[in-house]
Write an enzyme that holds these catalytic residues in place. Structure first.
Site, PDB file in Angstrom:
ATOM      1  N   LYS A  77       0.789  -1.172   0.136  1.00  0.00           N
ATOM      2  CA  LYS A  77      -0.054  -0.110  -0.054  1.00  0.00           C
ATOM      3  C   LYS A  77       0.727   1.145   0.108  1.00  0.00           C
ATOM      4  O   LYS A  77       0.499   2.185  -0.586  1.00  0.00           O
ATOM      5  CB  LYS A  77      -1.061   0.063   1.116  1.00  0.00           C
ATOM      6  N   ASP A 113      -9.808   2.357   2.782  1.00  0.00           N
ATOM      7  CA  ASP A 113      -9.691   1.594   4.052  1.00  0.00           C
ATOM      8  C   ASP A 113     -10.222   2.515   5.320  1.00  0.00           C
ATOM      9  O   ASP A 113     -10.833   2.046   6.252  1.00  0.00           O
ATOM     10  CB  ASP A 113      -8.003   1.500   4.501  1.00  0.00           C
TER      11      ASP A 113
END
Length: 300
Positions: A77, A113
């Site tokens: 990420k 997220d």
């Protein structure tokens, strides 16, 4: 947009993702919405021998081969964020990306997220006290969860990570964005002591997921007054969730965040709004097929 005529080729990029439920979750929702040319496959950087710091190159190669968008997961990420053409405001603030939209050949990074965890927290633990919270993990997912906790109104957030500089970096980012939230980096060995005086604790580390057994801290420090959240969903009932449930803690498991962020990602990648409740039911079906618990843990 005419869903029936739109082609989507999505890839999940990460390590050790062979058992991910995301492909089935996305493809099932696409079919329900009439997206008949939708495929979701994996790019496992570990299995394919791709260094994490070169994962951005893997995205470029996939786009050249016809890929139209990506999900990004552990441990890519943050590495991927550095190699994209553009970042959304949230992705830039967090320094982490979990969704990449391909537009006119440009790769644009987003982060769902944070919105996924925030939605899960509000749905699953609507009455959670937000005075003081401990967060274990300050990586790509951890930074997003930290952002969500501050956005939810946590007044005192304490962040621990294996890499102290990473925790300090997340603290600095949050202090600038949320001046009303006191943010402090603590050592991993200080988590247990801090739990004695906290309202809640979140595991945003990979500890507890398939391939990373165990708990991020000694569960002997848990007590019934705490609420406990885990973003790991493979397995859904991690050792931390099991221990917290046994004590009578209010619990939020990783399935809640998985569905919420998946719904936000799906909308970004397709331009079509999914049905989160249908996705949640399908996740329950998938877990039942694996012999896992079929009810996503919520406040109790």
């Amino acid at each position: 947009m005419n869903p029936e005529s739109t082609r989507h080729r999505i890839r999940l990029v990460g390590a050790g993702i062979a058992t991910s439920l995301s492909p089935a979750l996305h493809e099932h929702e696409a079919a329900a919405l009439g997206l008949t040319d939708y495929r979701y496959d994996l790019i496992d950087v570990a299995a394919e021998g791709i260094p994490v710091d070169r994962s951005g190159d893997a995205l470029r190669r996939a786009v050249a081969a016809g890929c139209t968008g990506f999900n990004i997961t552990h441990p890519c990420k943050q590495a991927v964020a550095e190699s994209l053409d553009e970042l959304s405001g949230n992705a830039r603030l967090l320094g982490a990306v979990n969704t990449v939209v391909v537009r006119d050949g440009r790769l644009i990074g987003h982060n769902t997220d944070h919105s996924g965890f925030l939605a899960a927290l509000r749905r699953g633990l609507p009455d959670a006290a937000l005075g003081r919270v401990v967060l274990a993990g300050a990586g790509g997912a951890g930074s997003a969860v930290a952002y969500a906790l501050a956005a939810a109104g946590v007044r005192d957030l304490r962040i621990a990570d294996l890499d102290p500089s990473r925790a300090a970096d997340v603290c600095a980012r949050l202090e600038a964005a949320f001046p009303r939230t006191q943010v402090t980096a603590i050592g991993l060995d200080a988590i247990e002591a801090n739990l004695a005086h906290c309202d809640g604790v979140v595991n945003a580390s990979p500890i507890g997921m398939v391939g990373y057994p165990g708990t991020p801290f000694d569960t002997g420090a848990l007590h019934p007054g705490l609420w406990v959240a885990d973003i790991v969903y493979r397995p859904l009932r991690t050792e931390l969730v099991v221990a917290a449930t046994a004590l009578g803690c209010a619990v939020l498991d990783g399935g809640q965040m998985l569905v919420a962020q998946a719904a936000d990602t799906f909308a970004l990648l397709t331009g079509v709004t999914p049905d989160p409740d249908r996705m949640r039911r399908h996740l329950g079906d998938l877990l039942a097929e694996q012999g896992a618990p079929t009810v996503l843990e919520e406040s109790r």
